[in-house]
Design a protein around this motif. Structure first.
Motif, PDB file in Angstrom:
ATOM      1  N   LEU A  66      21.815  -4.630  -1.512  1.00  0.00           N
ATOM      2  CA  LEU A  66      21.526  -5.663  -2.499  1.00  0.00           C
ATOM      3  C   LEU A  66      22.452  -6.840  -2.277  1.00  0.00           C
ATOM      4  O   LEU A  66      23.598  -6.632  -1.895  1.00  0.00           O
ATOM      5  N   PRO A  67      22.013  -8.058  -2.501  1.00  0.00           N
ATOM      6  CA  PRO A  67      20.686  -8.428  -2.961  1.00  0.00           C
ATOM      7  C   PRO A  67      19.616  -8.102  -1.907  1.00  0.00           C
ATOM      8  O   PRO A  67      19.881  -8.066  -0.709  1.00  0.00           O
ATOM      9  N   PHE A  68      18.373  -7.871  -2.409  1.00  0.00           N
ATOM     10  CA  PHE A  68      17.257  -7.471  -1.556  1.00  0.00           C
ATOM     11  C   PHE A  68      16.057  -8.344  -1.878  1.00  0.00           C
ATOM     12  O   PHE A  68      15.729  -8.565  -3.043  1.00  0.00           O
ATOM     13  N   THR A  69      15.398  -8.835  -0.836  1.00  0.00           N
ATOM     14  CA  THR A  69      14.210  -9.662  -1.014  1.00  0.00           C
ATOM     15  C   THR A  69      12.962  -8.792  -0.986  1.00  0.00           C
ATOM     16  O   THR A  69      12.723  -8.076  -0.014  1.00  0.00           O
ATOM     17  N   VAL A  70      12.188  -8.848  -2.058  1.00  0.00           N
ATOM     18  CA  VAL A  70      10.911  -8.143  -2.149  1.00  0.00           C
ATOM     19  C   VAL A  70       9.855  -9.090  -1.594  1.00  0.00           C
ATOM     20  O   VAL A  70       9.465 -10.050  -2.254  1.00  0.00           O
ATOM     21  N   ALA A  71       9.425  -8.820  -0.359  1.00  0.00           N
ATOM     22  CA  ALA A  71       8.502  -9.714   0.322  1.00  0.00           C
ATOM     23  C   ALA A  71       7.113  -9.105   0.495  1.00  0.00           C
ATOM     24  O   ALA A  71       6.200  -9.792   0.934  1.00  0.00           O
ATOM     25  N   MET A  72       6.971  -7.818   0.175  1.00  0.00           N
ATOM     26  CA  MET A  72       5.665  -7.176   0.305  1.00  0.00           C
ATOM     27  C   MET A  72       5.475  -6.166  -0.808  1.00  0.00           C
ATOM     28  O   MET A  72       6.437  -5.713  -1.408  1.00  0.00           O
ATOM     29  N   MET A  73       4.225  -5.850  -1.060  1.00  0.00           N
ATOM     30  CA  MET A  73       3.863  -4.819  -2.039  1.00  0.00           C
ATOM     31  C   MET A  73       2.689  -4.053  -1.443  1.00  0.00           C
ATOM     32  O   MET A  73       1.980  -4.564  -0.569  1.00  0.00           O
ATOM     33  N   GLU A  74       2.497  -2.830  -1.948  1.00  0.00           N
ATOM     34  CA  GLU A  74       1.353  -2.036  -1.523  1.00  0.00           C
ATOM     35  C   GLU A  74       0.753  -1.352  -2.739  1.00  0.00           C
ATOM     36  O   GLU A  74       1.370  -1.297  -3.798  1.00  0.00           O
ATOM     37  N   ARG A  75      -0.471  -0.857  -2.564  1.00  0.00           N
ATOM     38  CA  ARG A  75      -1.108  -0.066  -3.616  1.00  0.00           C
ATOM     39  C   ARG A  75      -2.000   0.981  -2.958  1.00  0.00           C
ATOM     40  O   ARG A  75      -2.408   0.838  -1.803  1.00  0.00           O
ATOM     41  N   HIS A  76      -2.281   2.021  -3.723  1.00  0.00           N
ATOM     42  CA  HIS A  76      -3.148   3.098  -3.270  1.00  0.00           C
ATOM     43  C   HIS A  76      -4.316   3.158  -4.261  1.00  0.00           C
ATOM     44  O   HIS A  76      -4.191   3.773  -5.332  1.00  0.00           O
ATOM     45  N   PRO A  77      -5.440   2.505  -3.931  1.00  0.00           N
ATOM     46  CA  PRO A  77      -6.524   2.358  -4.899  1.00  0.00           C
ATOM     47  C   PRO A  77      -7.289   3.649  -5.205  1.00  0.00           C
ATOM     48  O   PRO A  77      -7.929   3.738  -6.253  1.00  0.00           O
ATOM     49  N   LEU A  78      -7.214   4.651  -4.335  1.00  0.00           N
ATOM     50  CA  LEU A  78      -8.033   5.845  -4.516  1.00  0.00           C
ATOM     51  C   LEU A  78      -7.326   6.999  -5.202  1.00  0.00           C
ATOM     52  O   LEU A  78      -7.968   7.974  -5.567  1.00  0.00           O
ATOM     53  N   GLY A  79      -6.010   6.937  -5.332  1.00  0.00           N
ATOM     54  CA  GLY A  79      -5.300   8.060  -5.943  1.00  0.00           C
ATOM     55  C   GLY A  79      -3.913   7.677  -6.397  1.00  0.00           C
ATOM     56  O   GLY A  79      -3.388   6.612  -6.064  1.00  0.00           O
ATOM     57  N   ILE A 153       0.183  -6.339   0.846  1.00  0.00           N
ATOM     58  CA  ILE A 153       0.134  -7.802   0.739  1.00  0.00           C
ATOM     59  C   ILE A 153       1.529  -8.361   0.961  1.00  0.00           C
ATOM     60  O   ILE A 153       2.534  -7.677   0.759  1.00  0.00           O
ATOM     61  N   VAL A 154       1.582  -9.617   1.378  1.00  0.00           N
ATOM     62  CA  VAL A 154       2.837 -10.360   1.456  1.00  0.00           C
ATOM     63  C   VAL A 154       2.994 -11.073   0.125  1.00  0.00           C
ATOM     64  O   VAL A 154       2.065 -11.744  -0.343  1.00  0.00           O
ATOM     65  N   LEU A 155       4.134 -10.915  -0.490  1.00  0.00           N
ATOM     66  CA  LEU A 155       4.415 -11.532  -1.782  1.00  0.00           C
ATOM     67  C   LEU A 155       4.949 -12.941  -1.533  1.00  0.00           C
ATOM     68  O   LEU A 155       6.009 -13.114  -0.921  1.00  0.00           O
TER      69      LEU A 155
END
Length: 165
Positions: A66-79, A153-155
């Protein structure tokens, strides 16, 4: 860049994103095995989605500085995807609500204790593991099955997790 306020992980604050997995007095619990074991029962709703099945894995997360840059996120749409720490060390949970691609203003950061796990509801945007102090192992329960189940995705703009006091 947006700076995130890191808040303690609680069941109430995390409810829009899934469930907190923890052996607390608030959880349904009862003795089993002739009183030698306390069972904390049905702590998370695991969702394998259509044509899916729940699998058990171990993830080994490398510590982040830390400090840490949050530059991406993900999701799992099926479960759903549940993480429970095995190393007993605190870690960060970074999430945004299920639905459209989030922006940095949608992102929330939680500090989880080494005795709290999380179950991300299907479609909840989240950052991959954020171990803090050392290499940390996690028991992971998630979906295997047909169909694409990981969107990344890229944030933009990114979000910043500041150093913790």
């Amino acid at each position: 860049m947006i700076t995130l306020a890191v808040q303690p992980l609680s069941a109430e604050a995390f409810r829009p994103y899934g469930e907190v997995i923890a052996a607390t007095d608030a959880a349904r619990h009862f003795p089993i095995n002739a009183g030698n074991t306390e069972r904390y029962h049905d702590l998370a709703r695991l969702e394998p989605g259509p044509e899916g099945r729940i699998i058990v894995s171990l993830f080994r997360g490398q510590p982040r500085l830390l400090p840490f840059t949050v530059a991406m996120m993900e999701r799992h749409p099926l479960g759903s995807q549940a993480f429970y720490p095995l190393s007993g060390l605190p870690y960060l949970v970074v999430v945004a609500p299920p639905g459209p691609v989030p922006t940095a203003t949608d992102v929330v950061a939680f500090l989880a204790s080494g005795q709290q796990g999380v179950n991300y509801a299907p479609g909840t945007w989240h950052h991959p593991l954020l171990a803090l102090d050392a290499v940390c192992d996690f028991l992971v329960l998630d979906r295997a099955g047909a169909g694409p189940n990981c969107d990344e995705i890229v944030l933009s703009p990114a979000a910043l997790i500041p150093a913790l006091d």
